[in-house]
Motif scaffolding. Structure first.
Motif, PDB file in Angstrom:
ATOM      1  N   TYR A  45       0.832  -1.206   0.000  1.00 60.08           N
ATOM      2  CA  TYR A  45       0.000   0.000   0.000  1.00 60.08           C
ATOM      3  C   TYR A  45       0.864   1.252   0.000  1.00 60.08           C
ATOM      4  O   TYR A  45       1.723   1.416   0.871  1.00 60.08           O
ATOM      5  CB  TYR A  45      -0.935   0.008   1.208  1.00 60.08           C
ATOM      6  N   GLN A  46       0.660   2.104  -0.993  1.00 61.04           N
ATOM      7  CA  GLN A  46       1.382   3.366  -1.099  1.00 61.04           C
ATOM      8  C   GLN A  46       0.342   4.479  -1.266  1.00 61.04           C
ATOM      9  O   GLN A  46      -0.211   4.666  -2.356  1.00 61.04           O
ATOM     10  CB  GLN A  46       2.345   3.329  -2.289  1.00 61.04           C
ATOM     11  N   LYS A  47       0.079   5.169  -0.192  1.00 59.49           N
ATOM     12  CA  LYS A  47      -1.004   6.152  -0.159  1.00 59.49           C
ATOM     13  C   LYS A  47      -0.870   7.200  -1.266  1.00 59.49           C
ATOM     14  O   LYS A  47      -1.848   7.543  -1.935  1.00 59.49           O
ATOM     15  CB  LYS A  47      -1.027   6.838   1.212  1.00 59.49           C
ATOM     16  N   GLU A  48       0.343   7.722  -1.462  1.00 56.74           N
ATOM     17  CA  GLU A  48       0.538   8.777  -2.452  1.00 56.74           C
ATOM     18  C   GLU A  48       0.198   8.286  -3.860  1.00 56.74           C
ATOM     19  O   GLU A  48      -0.443   8.991  -4.643  1.00 56.74           O
ATOM     20  CB  GLU A  48       1.987   9.300  -2.407  1.00 56.74           C
ATOM     21  N   ASP A  49       0.647   7.057  -4.189  1.00 55.83           N
ATOM     22  CA  ASP A  49       0.363   6.515  -5.518  1.00 55.83           C
ATOM     23  C   ASP A  49      -1.141   6.321  -5.733  1.00 55.83           C
ATOM     24  O   ASP A  49      -1.668   6.564  -6.817  1.00 55.83           O
ATOM     25  CB  ASP A  49       1.085   5.174  -5.710  1.00 55.83           C
ATOM     26  N   VAL A  50      -1.832   5.872  -4.686  1.00 54.25           N
ATOM     27  CA  VAL A  50      -3.277   5.670  -4.792  1.00 54.25           C
ATOM     28  C   VAL A  50      -3.977   7.003  -5.027  1.00 54.25           C
ATOM     29  O   VAL A  50      -4.837   7.131  -5.918  1.00 54.25           O
ATOM     30  CB  VAL A  50      -3.831   4.977  -3.528  1.00 54.25           C
ATOM     31  N   LEU A  51      -3.636   8.025  -4.259  1.00 54.63           N
ATOM     32  CA  LEU A  51      -4.284   9.336  -4.394  1.00 54.63           C
ATOM     33  C   LEU A  51      -4.008   9.961  -5.763  1.00 54.63           C
ATOM     34  O   LEU A  51      -4.918  10.490  -6.422  1.00 54.63           O
ATOM     35  CB  LEU A  51      -3.811  10.269  -3.278  1.00 54.63           C
ATOM     36  N   ILE A  52      -2.738   9.881  -6.190  1.00 59.09           N
ATOM     37  CA  ILE A  52      -2.393  10.443  -7.501  1.00 59.09           C
ATOM     38  C   ILE A  52      -3.084   9.661  -8.614  1.00 59.09           C
ATOM     39  O   ILE A  52      -3.601  10.229  -9.574  1.00 59.09           O
ATOM     40  CB  ILE A  52      -0.860  10.441  -7.700  1.00 59.09           C
ATOM     41  N   GLY A  53      -3.091   8.321  -8.456  1.00 62.78           N
ATOM     42  CA  GLY A  53      -3.735   7.487  -9.475  1.00 62.78           C
ATOM     43  C   GLY A  53      -5.218   7.792  -9.624  1.00 62.78           C
ATOM     44  O   GLY A  53      -5.740   7.899 -10.735  1.00 62.78           O
ATOM     45  N   LEU A  54      -5.918   7.960  -8.509  1.00 69.14           N
ATOM     46  CA  LEU A  54      -7.341   8.290  -8.562  1.00 69.14           C
ATOM     47  C   LEU A  54      -7.564   9.639  -9.231  1.00 69.14           C
ATOM     48  O   LEU A  54      -8.496   9.819 -10.018  1.00 69.14           O
ATOM     49  CB  LEU A  54      -7.925   8.305  -7.146  1.00 69.14           C
ATOM     50  N   GLU A  55      -6.689  10.585  -8.919  1.00 68.32           N
ATOM     51  CA  GLU A  55      -6.808  11.912  -9.538  1.00 68.32           C
ATOM     52  C   GLU A  55      -6.563  11.852 -11.042  1.00 68.32           C
ATOM     53  O   GLU A  55      -7.199  12.567 -11.823  1.00 68.32           O
ATOM     54  CB  GLU A  55      -5.821  12.873  -8.879  1.00 68.32           C
ATOM     55  N   MET A  56      -5.661  10.976 -11.469  1.00 67.16           N
ATOM     56  CA  MET A  56      -5.363  10.840 -12.896  1.00 67.16           C
ATOM     57  C   MET A  56      -6.463  10.101 -13.658  1.00 67.16           C
ATOM     58  O   MET A  56      -6.587  10.261 -14.870  1.00 67.16           O
ATOM     59  CB  MET A  56      -4.030  10.100 -13.084  1.00 67.16           C
ATOM     60  N   GLY A  57      -7.236   9.276 -12.946  1.00 70.64           N
ATOM     61  CA  GLY A  57      -8.306   8.532 -13.606  1.00 70.64           C
ATOM     62  C   GLY A  57      -8.135   7.033 -13.614  1.00 70.64           C
ATOM     63  O   GLY A  57      -8.903   6.326 -14.284  1.00 70.64           O
ATOM     64  N   VAL A  58      -7.146   6.508 -12.874  1.00 71.69           N
ATOM     65  CA  VAL A  58      -6.983   5.052 -12.765  1.00 71.69           C
ATOM     66  C   VAL A  58      -8.274   4.469 -12.188  1.00 71.69           C
ATOM     67  O   VAL A  58      -8.826   4.990 -11.214  1.00 71.69           O
ATOM     68  CB  VAL A  58      -5.781   4.699 -11.867  1.00 71.69           C
ATOM     69  N   ASP A  59      -8.778   3.392 -12.795  1.00 76.47           N
ATOM     70  CA  ASP A  59     -10.082   2.863 -12.401  1.00 76.47           C
ATOM     71  C   ASP A  59     -10.068   2.154 -11.051  1.00 76.47           C
ATOM     72  O   ASP A  59     -11.020   2.274 -10.276  1.00 76.47           O
ATOM     73  CB  ASP A  59     -10.600   1.910 -13.482  1.00 76.47           C
ATOM     74  N   ASN A  60      -8.988   1.398 -10.775  1.00 76.95           N
ATOM     75  CA  ASN A  60      -8.964   0.668  -9.509  1.00 76.95           C
ATOM     76  C   ASN A  60      -7.549   0.166  -9.242  1.00 76.95           C
ATOM     77  O   ASN A  60      -6.661   0.296 -10.099  1.00 76.95           O
ATOM     78  CB  ASN A  60      -9.952  -0.502  -9.517  1.00 76.95           C
ATOM     79  N   PHE A  61      -7.352  -0.432  -8.063  1.00 77.58           N
ATOM     80  CA  PHE A  61      -6.038  -0.907  -7.651  1.00 77.58           C
ATOM     81  C   PHE A  61      -6.148  -2.340  -7.125  1.00 77.58           C
ATOM     82  O   PHE A  61      -7.165  -2.730  -6.550  1.00 77.58           O
ATOM     83  CB  PHE A  61      -5.462  -0.016  -6.536  1.00 77.58           C
ATOM     84  N   ILE A  62      -5.080  -3.107  -7.330  1.00 70.39           N
ATOM     85  CA  ILE A  62      -4.930  -4.409  -6.690  1.00 70.39           C
ATOM     86  C   ILE A  62      -3.704  -4.294  -5.791  1.00 70.39           C
ATOM     87  O   ILE A  62      -2.593  -4.043  -6.283  1.00 70.39           O
ATOM     88  CB  ILE A  62      -4.738  -5.537  -7.723  1.00 70.39           C
ATOM     89  N   ILE A  63      -3.912  -4.410  -4.498  1.00 74.45           N
ATOM     90  CA  ILE A  63      -2.832  -4.178  -3.533  1.00 74.45           C
ATOM     91  C   ILE A  63      -2.560  -5.470  -2.755  1.00 74.45           C
ATOM     92  O   ILE A  63      -3.477  -6.090  -2.214  1.00 74.45           O
ATOM     93  CB  ILE A  63      -3.219  -3.042  -2.559  1.00 74.45           C
ATOM     94  N   PHE A  64      -1.288  -5.876  -2.778  1.00 77.29           N
ATOM     95  CA  PHE A  64      -0.876  -7.103  -2.071  1.00 77.29           C
ATOM     96  C   PHE A  64      -0.716  -6.799  -0.582  1.00 77.29           C
ATOM     97  O   PHE A  64      -0.174  -5.757  -0.215  1.00 77.29           O
ATOM     98  CB  PHE A  64       0.440  -7.615  -2.665  1.00 77.29           C
ATOM     99  N   PRO A  65      -1.192  -7.671   0.294  1.00 80.67           N
ATOM    100  CA  PRO A  65      -1.929  -8.922   0.040  1.00 80.67           C
ATOM    101  C   PRO A  65      -3.394  -8.608  -0.290  1.00 80.67           C
ATOM    102  O   PRO A  65      -3.932  -7.584   0.109  1.00 80.67           O
ATOM    103  CB  PRO A  65      -1.794  -9.667   1.358  1.00 80.67           C
ATOM    104  N   PHE A  66      -4.055  -9.513  -1.021  1.00 81.56           N
ATOM    105  CA  PHE A  66      -5.415  -9.250  -1.457  1.00 81.56           C
ATOM    106  C   PHE A  66      -6.291 -10.489  -1.252  1.00 81.56           C
ATOM    107  O   PHE A  66      -5.810 -11.606  -1.127  1.00 81.56           O
ATOM    108  CB  PHE A  66      -5.434  -8.852  -2.931  1.00 81.56           C
TER     109      PHE A  66
END
Length: 338
Positions: free
Chosen positions: A90-111
């Protein structure tokens, strides 16, 4: 998963990452896997394999997954293709930036395996609904319709047809379309605004708003019908716009007969040479800058009839154009069109 409805997933990762933790899970769940190892190969595979969804590792070919998404984004939008980013932790910054850019979803290990499969299938199903925009049926019923139509989500207008484009004076392909409240005044009566909020918050699946004025020209009023349609995707409404029906003189059209009659009397001219009630309406709307087609819609007559009335107006005012006729009525006869 039914093999007759096999879904293709494109996994973008380095060659030594081909066996991501979930790859075997995806194959076991019935997905067909296509592989790419950098942005260029991913673009080629998008065209060659036409995947239903892309899963990209956070580090590929010297680029981050977000950088690769930025490169692929124009093609993804054009094809309505979802993009998932895989994060090994889990990388909070990448998730926030990705959502702002329009990434649809994330798969984060462990899942959780079931959750991963469900979110992939849900996103594919959602994209399938959006692809309806590209079908000939949608093009015929929406783009080619003479009725002004738009699609909205959370008050923001996402797509408009040519008829609506002429209404709001914005091109169909404009990057930033207005909000509904920027086009129509929904503040009065209060029931209009209340019903609008209920629609936007999912409490009503359709609403009819009567006699909404245009913000840029309040004298023009329209009935707006919003309907929730499931095939458009979550929280999206189809809107249809129709001019308010006025069989006789339009409520907001000033009665010019008194001024025209008085002017004819004062100049000694016969009243008979002046305008009929319908010609007065056509003259009024022409003075507001409303195009012939819209005047025809407002008055519920044909465009040819509007042109005939305008020709009569020009003849009776001894003018060479409708603009000249409007000028003559304003400056020579003192008629106020406001």
């Amino acid at each position: 998963m039914d093999s007759s409805n096999c879904r293709i997933l494109l996994i973008v990762a380095r060659e030594d990452q081909n066996h991501l933790p979930f790859r075997e899970l995806l194959i076991k769940s019935g997905f067909e896997i296509c592989l790419a190892h950098d942005a260029q190969e991913a673009l080629s595979k998008i065209i060659e394999c036409t995947p239903d969804l892309i899963i990209c590792h956070n580090k590929v070919g010297g680029k981050t997954g977000l950088q690769l998404y930025h490169t692929l984004k124009p093609e993804l939008i054009k094809r309505c293709m979802p993009f998932f980013l895989y994060l090994p932790n889990y990388q909070k910054e990448d998730v926030l930036i990705g959502l702002e850019m329009g990434v649809d979803n994330f798969i984060i290990f462990p899942f959780d395996e079931t959750t991963v499969i469900n979110k992939i299938q849900h996103q594919i199903d959602k994209a399938e609904k959006l692809k309806f925009f590209d079908t000939p049926g949608f093009h015929q019923s929406f783009e080619k319709s003479p009725v002004a139509k738009f699609i909205t989500q959370n008050e923001q207008i996402l797509k408009i047809n040519s008829a609506f484009s002429r209404l709001v004076r914005k091109p169909v392909d404009v990057e930033q379309l207005p909000k509904i409240e920027d086009v129509f005044d929904i503040s009065y009566p209060e029931t209009n605004e209340m019903n609008f909020r209920k629609c936007m918050n999912g409490l009503k699946d359709q609403c009819l708003f009567q006699a909404l004025p245009l913000k840029h020209n309040p004298v023009l009023k329209f009935d707006v019908h919003l309907v929730y349609t499931e095939y458009l995707g979550e929280d999206k409404f189809m809107g249809e716009v129709m001019p308010v029906q006025r069989i006789s003189r339009i409520d907001n059209t000033p009665d010019l007969s008194g001024e025209l009659k008085r002017d004819a009397t004062e100049t000694g001219e016969k009243e008979a040479v002046w305008l009929t009630p319908r010609e007065k309406e056509v003259l009024y709307w022409s003075a507001q800058g409303v195009p012939i087609k819209q005047i025809a819609n407002i008055l519920h007559i044909s465009e040819r009839t509007v042109e005939k009335h305008r020709a009569n107006i020009m003849s009776k005012t001894d003018s060479n154009s409708i603009i000249e006729a409007i000028y003559a009525m304003q400056h020579k006869k003192g008629v106020n069109f406001n």
